[in-house]
Design a protein around this motif. Structure first.
Motif, PDB file in Angstrom:
ATOM      1  N   SER A   1     -25.197  -2.582  -1.461  1.00 10.33           N
ATOM      2  CA  SER A   1     -24.506  -3.476  -2.385  1.00 10.33           C
ATOM      3  C   SER A   1     -23.029  -3.107  -2.498  1.00 10.33           C
ATOM      4  N   ALA A   2     -22.712  -1.801  -2.482  1.00 14.63           N
ATOM      5  CA  ALA A   2     -21.310  -1.395  -2.560  1.00 14.63           C
ATOM      6  C   ALA A   2     -20.555  -1.869  -1.325  1.00 14.63           C
TER       7      ALA A   2
ATOM      8  N   VAL B   1     -19.899  -5.536  -1.748  1.00 20.64           N
ATOM      9  CA  VAL B   1     -18.813  -5.798  -2.692  1.00 20.64           C
ATOM     10  C   VAL B   1     -17.470  -5.487  -2.046  1.00 20.64           C
ATOM     11  N   GLY B   2     -17.398  -4.374  -1.296  1.00 15.20           N
ATOM     12  CA  GLY B   2     -16.161  -4.030  -0.610  1.00 15.20           C
ATOM     13  C   GLY B   2     -15.754  -5.110   0.374  1.00 15.20           C
TER      14      GLY B   2
ATOM     15  N   LEU C   1     -14.579  -8.218  -1.582  1.00 15.46           N
ATOM     16  CA  LEU C   1     -13.259  -8.022  -2.190  1.00 15.46           C
ATOM     17  C   LEU C   1     -12.171  -8.111  -1.142  1.00 15.46           C
TER      18      LEU C   1
ATOM     19  N   PHE D   1     -11.010  -2.479   2.729  1.00 18.58           N
ATOM     20  CA  PHE D   1     -12.006  -2.545   1.664  1.00 18.58           C
ATOM     21  C   PHE D   1     -13.427  -2.355   2.176  1.00 18.58           C
TER      22      PHE D   1
ATOM     23  N   LEU E   1     -13.636   1.282   2.072  1.00 22.07           N
ATOM     24  CA  LEU E   1     -13.768   1.722   0.681  1.00 22.07           C
ATOM     25  C   LEU E   1     -15.158   1.403   0.139  1.00 22.07           C
ATOM     26  N   GLY E   2     -15.690   0.234   0.559  1.00 20.65           N
ATOM     27  CA  GLY E   2     -17.044  -0.126   0.119  1.00 20.65           C
ATOM     28  C   GLY E   2     -18.073   0.862   0.620  1.00 20.65           C
TER      29      GLY E   2
END
Lengths: 102, 249
Positions: free
Chosen positions: A51-52, A55-56, A59, A77, A80-81
């Motif tokens: 999920s992270a 989201v990364g 975004l 990102f 980063l995610g």
């Protein structure tokens, strides 16, 4: 050689002390893992990571569209995610920081 | 002669309650939610009606449910958790009954729809954020910046922490939704194997169909575990997010 048992015990004690000093012995508090069931952990880890990442990616995609920086921010990102996903898992299974109140 | 395997058809929304329901788009999902709420209220009301010192079955069930959630709130959130007990209790019992009710044959599983789980997850996250802002004011945003961090790392870590925070509703909703949906798809797949075998192989098919049937029986037991476990995980995570909001870190 008569004091061999005492020496052995002394060595064990000093070894335990040294390990304590070096932080090799885990404190009695094993973190949140022991409190929740392992099955619950297993159910959470995979989704937490994915999920992270999602989201990364989202975004990055969205910011790229808004700022017209395609594809630069999406790459950043996405990484980063991935980091955030590992952070999620680490928060779940990692050791608690000292002084942390549960 | 092959039977088509339609595993997703069971999740389709249809209107309930005849023409009245159809005119207001009252789906079987809505009806199931109403039934579930009625069941929870009935359990609590009828269970606690005797007020026996030595509880009967229903009273024991109601007391166990109450005590379990109450302890979970206090263990996970701390003493402040008592304030969130009604919310967590509602959340947990709604999801638990929804999951379990879906295992009753011919019944609809509300938690197999992302719209339901996402609605619950967003509610939890928005509530936790509001609680954090209300308890700590703008100091709440220090949650995204761990103390003792070298300043040159701050932009990186803040971005990672914000993404991690935003991923919470996604993981919370997808976990419940995916687990419930996957379980019911597997049920349906094995069940359609049974039908297909019996239809195409005749008497031998009926004998062979015992295999998928046994798997479905075993799956029912497993799904009971998953139903309870996922409700627990959802409630525990809601507690943990509230804990973070109340205590910061």
């Amino acid at each position: 050689m008569t004091d061999a048992p005492e020496k052995g015990a002394d060595f064990d004690r000093r070894l335990a002390e040294a390990r304590q000093r070096q932080g090799l012995e885990k404190p009695a508090e094993p973190g949140p893992v022991a409190k929740t069931s392992l099955l619950g952990i297993g159910m959470r880890v995979g989704v937490d990571m994915a999920s992270a990442l999602a989201v990364g990616a989202f975004l990055g995609y969205w910011l790229d569209r808004v700022l017209h920086t395609k594809p630069f921010l999406m790459v950043v990102f996405l990484l980063l995610g991935g980091v955030a996903g590992v952070r999620n898992v680490w928060r779940l299974v990692g050791p608690k920081r000292p002084g942390h109140q549960e | 002669m092959a039977t088509t395997i339609d595993v997703m058809g069971q999740f389709k929304l249809t209107t309930a309650l005849g023409p009245v329901g159809a005119s207001v788009n009252f789906t079987q999902s809505n009806l199931t939610m109403v039934v579930i709420c009625a069941l929870i209220l009935a359990l609590l009301h009828l269970g606690m009606a005797p007020r026996a010192v030595v509880p009967g079955r229903l009273q024991a069930a109601a007391e166990m449910l109450y005590g379990f959630v109450h302890r979970m709130c206090i263990d996970q959130i701390g003493e402040e958790g008592k304030a969130f007990f009604p919310f967590i209790f509602t959340l947990f019992s709604f999801i638990l009954f929804g999951n379990l009710f879906g295992l009753v044959p011919y019944q609809f599983t509300i938690t197999s729809h992302l719209a339901i789980t996402a609605g619950l997850a967003v509610f939890v996250i928005v509530l936790a954020t509001f609680v954090g802002l209300r308890t700590h004011g703008l100091h709440f945003f220090s949650y995204f910046l761990p103390e003792g961090l070298p300043i040159f790392l701050a932009p990186l870590i803040v971005a990672v922490e914000v993404i991690s925070y935003l991923s919470r509703p996604i993981s919370l909703s997808f976990r419940l939704f995916a687990n419930m949906m996957a379980g019911h798809v597997v049920f349906e797949v094995f069940a359609s194997f049974m039908v297909a075998m019996a239809a195409s192989l005749g008497a031998i098919g009926y004998v062979m169909a015992v295999g998928p049937f046994a798997l479905d029986v075993a799956m029912t037991g497993f799904e009971l575990l998953v139903a309870a476990l996922q409700a627990y995980v959802f409630a525990v995570l809601a507690c943990m997010y509230l804990h973070d909001a109340v205590h910061l870190h």
